[in-house]
Scaffold this motif. Structure first.
Motif, PDB file in Angstrom:
ATOM      1  N   ALA A  79     -37.352  26.221  70.960  1.00 14.95           N
ATOM      2  CA  ALA A  79     -38.515  25.755  71.436  1.00 14.95           C
ATOM      3  C   ALA A  79     -39.706  26.432  70.586  1.00 14.95           C
ATOM      4  O   ALA A  79     -39.698  27.667  70.268  1.00 14.95           O
ATOM      5  CB  ALA A  79     -38.573  25.843  72.884  1.00 14.95           C
ATOM      6  N   ALA A  80     -40.686  25.625  70.212  1.00 14.72           N
ATOM      7  CA  ALA A  80     -41.705  26.071  69.814  1.00 14.72           C
ATOM      8  C   ALA A  80     -43.146  25.332  70.352  1.00 14.72           C
ATOM      9  O   ALA A  80     -43.193  24.179  70.447  1.00 14.72           O
ATOM     10  CB  ALA A  80     -41.854  25.749  68.236  1.00 14.72           C
ATOM     11  N   SER A  81     -43.970  26.244  70.773  1.00 13.86           N
ATOM     12  CA  SER A  81     -45.294  25.584  71.102  1.00 13.86           C
ATOM     13  C   SER A  81     -46.116  25.839  69.953  1.00 13.86           C
ATOM     14  O   SER A  81     -45.837  26.402  68.904  1.00 13.86           O
ATOM     15  CB  SER A  81     -46.012  26.449  72.351  1.00 13.86           C
ATOM     16  N   HIS A  82     -47.337  24.804  69.785  1.00 15.40           N
ATOM     17  CA  HIS A  82     -48.061  24.674  68.922  1.00 15.40           C
ATOM     18  C   HIS A  82     -49.601  25.113  68.949  1.00 15.40           C
ATOM     19  O   HIS A  82     -49.907  25.594  70.190  1.00 15.40           O
ATOM     20  CB  HIS A  82     -47.824  23.209  68.186  1.00 15.40           C
ATOM     21  N   ASP A  83     -50.252  25.104  67.938  1.00 17.23           N
ATOM     22  CA  ASP A  83     -51.406  25.496  68.019  1.00 17.23           C
ATOM     23  C   ASP A  83     -52.692  24.314  68.472  1.00 17.23           C
ATOM     24  O   ASP A  83     -53.625  24.624  68.401  1.00 17.23           O
ATOM     25  CB  ASP A  83     -52.261  25.783  66.436  1.00 17.23           C
ATOM     26  N   GLY A 130     -47.599  21.298  63.452  1.00 13.54           N
ATOM     27  CA  GLY A 130     -48.575  21.677  64.177  1.00 13.54           C
ATOM     28  C   GLY A 130     -48.456  23.451  64.353  1.00 13.54           C
ATOM     29  O   GLY A 130     -49.165  24.088  64.999  1.00 13.54           O
ATOM     30  N   TYR A 131     -47.613  23.747  63.413  1.00 13.06           N
ATOM     31  CA  TYR A 131     -47.548  25.281  63.462  1.00 13.06           C
ATOM     32  C   TYR A 131     -46.705  26.073  64.767  1.00 13.06           C
ATOM     33  O   TYR A 131     -46.612  25.154  65.627  1.00 13.06           O
ATOM     34  CB  TYR A 131     -48.769  26.272  63.415  1.00 13.06           C
ATOM     35  N   ALA A 132     -45.944  27.149  64.679  1.00 11.49           N
ATOM     36  CA  ALA A 132     -45.136  27.511  65.554  1.00 11.49           C
ATOM     37  C   ALA A 132     -45.894  28.868  66.227  1.00 11.49           C
ATOM     38  O   ALA A 132     -45.665  30.043  65.477  1.00 11.49           O
ATOM     39  CB  ALA A 132     -43.732  27.948  64.908  1.00 11.49           C
ATOM     40  N   CYS A 133     -46.709  28.921  67.280  1.00 11.33           N
ATOM     41  CA  CYS A 133     -47.227  29.773  67.790  1.00 11.33           C
ATOM     42  C   CYS A 133     -46.654  30.608  68.742  1.00 11.33           C
ATOM     43  O   CYS A 133     -47.234  31.737  69.207  1.00 11.33           O
ATOM     44  CB  CYS A 133     -48.815  29.460  68.454  1.00 11.33           C
ATOM     45  N   ASN A 134     -45.596  29.992  69.380  1.00  9.88           N
ATOM     46  CA  ASN A 134     -44.594  30.741  70.292  1.00  9.88           C
ATOM     47  C   ASN A 134     -43.129  30.135  70.268  1.00  9.88           C
ATOM     48  O   ASN A 134     -43.187  28.836  70.009  1.00  9.88           O
ATOM     49  CB  ASN A 134     -45.174  30.519  71.574  1.00  9.88           C
ATOM     50  N   LEU A 135     -42.200  31.194  69.949  1.00 12.63           N
ATOM     51  CA  LEU A 135     -40.856  30.622  69.845  1.00 12.63           C
ATOM     52  C   LEU A 135     -40.170  31.220  70.873  1.00 12.63           C
ATOM     53  O   LEU A 135     -40.237  32.241  71.405  1.00 12.63           O
ATOM     54  CB  LEU A 135     -40.376  31.055  68.365  1.00 12.63           C
ATOM     55  N   ASP A 136     -39.035  30.526  71.222  1.00 15.46           N
ATOM     56  CA  ASP A 136     -38.040  30.973  72.317  1.00 15.46           C
ATOM     57  C   ASP A 136     -36.647  30.064  72.047  1.00 15.46           C
ATOM     58  O   ASP A 136     -36.813  28.778  72.088  1.00 15.46           O
ATOM     59  CB  ASP A 136     -38.739  30.774  73.748  1.00 15.46           C
ATOM     60  N   PHE A 137     -35.726  30.916  72.214  1.00 13.28           N
ATOM     61  CA  PHE A 137     -34.407  30.313  72.255  1.00 13.28           C
ATOM     62  C   PHE A 137     -33.629  30.017  73.616  1.00 13.28           C
ATOM     63  O   PHE A 137     -34.093  30.611  74.560  1.00 13.28           O
ATOM     64  CB  PHE A 137     -33.483  31.564  71.573  1.00 13.28           C
ATOM     65  N   ASN A 138     -32.867  29.117  73.616  1.00  9.88           N
ATOM     66  CA  ASN A 138     -31.892  28.924  74.767  1.00  9.88           C
ATOM     67  C   ASN A 138     -30.951  29.934  74.795  1.00  9.88           C
ATOM     68  O   ASN A 138     -30.747  30.706  73.698  1.00  9.88           O
ATOM     69  CB  ASN A 138     -31.253  27.423  74.909  1.00  9.88           C
TER      70      ASN A 138
END
Length: 330
Positions: free
Chosen positions: A271-275, A256-264
């Motif tokens: 973590a990745a949010s998708h489109d 679903g692609y990685a539109c937002n990334l963030d590390f712990n």
């Protein structure tokens, strides 16, 4: 924050559960959320990409109602929570002699929304990024040179060299030590090159790298290593070594692609949010997916963020609420 809740580790990530919903609901809601914790993890900010107001919550409070709201105009630029309980956002021109039609960088009190400071800027602001401690902002204007803004003194810290071609900026980030700034963008002429990297010194010229994520939508610095992750409209996340300025590996399997990334905070999880409707949590060393969830709203995309203490994940839901995920203390 609830100190009794375990820190999310690779071993515990598969067992995440939604533990809270911050509201109220906004139906219909389809624009997604841009999210941000303050440096201490006490407050959580949400900005809708459409007509929804800025909202922020005290995560430690038993109430799920916002602590404050601000009717900001629709804008592509996100808002951020900085140190000292400040919300910094982009506001419209106030037609004053000092600014006329120029937009403004606004500092608001997170306690009551009162205006604490403002500064007219030359161009519309595309995106903002906060330093780890909240002392500085990376401000990326549309058509102008990026600059570092000192939040406490409310003045310019340094201006960087501009992009070497015309491009539409999609995301930006500051490294944890504040030494580097990164921007992803879509070149207007279709040339290769969609990641720009600066050292944060006055007039520094950017270094440009082409990555296989066209367009690139998200960039995140690793919290402890000289690495950054870039995601876009592929199912891979590219890892770049900042000091050596080269690609070091590719992580596959980000459906679903990685539109937002963030590390712990430890840098072991990404973590990745998708489109579309959801987010996932992956091991950073292998890219293996450990957890995935979502809802039935497939026309919005929201940020996903780890809290600064690594005990919670926040994701904006399709009904306008913000969900918090964590590990059951039991």
């Amino acid at each position: 924050m609830n100190a009794s809740r375990p820190v999310i580790t690779p071993a515990q990530a598969p067992h995440l559960k939604r533990v809270r919903e911050l509201g109220p609901r906004r139906i219909p809601f389809s624009s997604g959320h841009q999210l941000g914790f303050d440096p201490g993890g006490t407050l959580l900010l949400a900005k809708g990409r459409g007509e929804a107001p800025l909202r922020w919550w005290d995560v430690g409070s038993p109430s799920d109602a916002p602590l404050g709201t601000f009717e900001a105009p629709p804008s592509a630029a996100p808002a951020v929570l900085t140190g000292g309980d400040r919300v910094v956002c982009v506001g419209p021109a106030n037609l004053s002699p000092a600014g006329l039609w120029r937009p403004r960088l606004l500092a608001l009190s997170a306690r009551d929304g009162a205006l604490l400071g403002e500064e007219h800027v030359q161009h519309a602001v595309t995106t903002l990024a906060r330093s780890r401690g909240g002392e500085h902002l990376l401000v990326v204007p549309d058509g102008g040179a990026p600059f570092i803004w000192d939040v406490k003194s409310w003045r310019l810290a340094c201006e960087l060299g501009g992009l070497d071609i015309e491009a539409s900026v999609t995301a930006c980030a500051l490294s944890p030590d504040g030494r580097f700034a990164a921007v992803t963008a879509i070149p207007h002429d279709g040339q290769q090159g969609n990641l720009w990297l600066w050292e944060t010194t006055p007039g520094a010229r950017p270094w440009r790298l082409s990555i296989d994520a066209s367009p690139a939508w998200s960039v995140a610095f690793h919290p402890t290593e000289p690495l950054l992750a870039v995601g876009g409209l592929t199912e891979d996340v590219v890892v770049v070594h900042v000091g050596e300025r080269r690609l070091v590996r590719t992580l596959a399997g980000f459906r679903g692609y990685a539109c937002n990334l963030d590390f712990n905070p430890e840098g072991t999880l990404l973590a990745a949010s998708h489109d579309s409707r959801g987010f996932s949590v992956h091991r950073f060393d292998t890219g293996a997916e450990l957890f995935r969830t979502g809802d039935d709203n497939d026309i919005q995309t929201s940020d996903v963020l780890f809290s600064p203490d690594g005990r919670l994940l926040a994701w904006g839901q399709g009904d306008g609420t913000v969900g918090l995920w964590g590990v059951d203390p039991r």
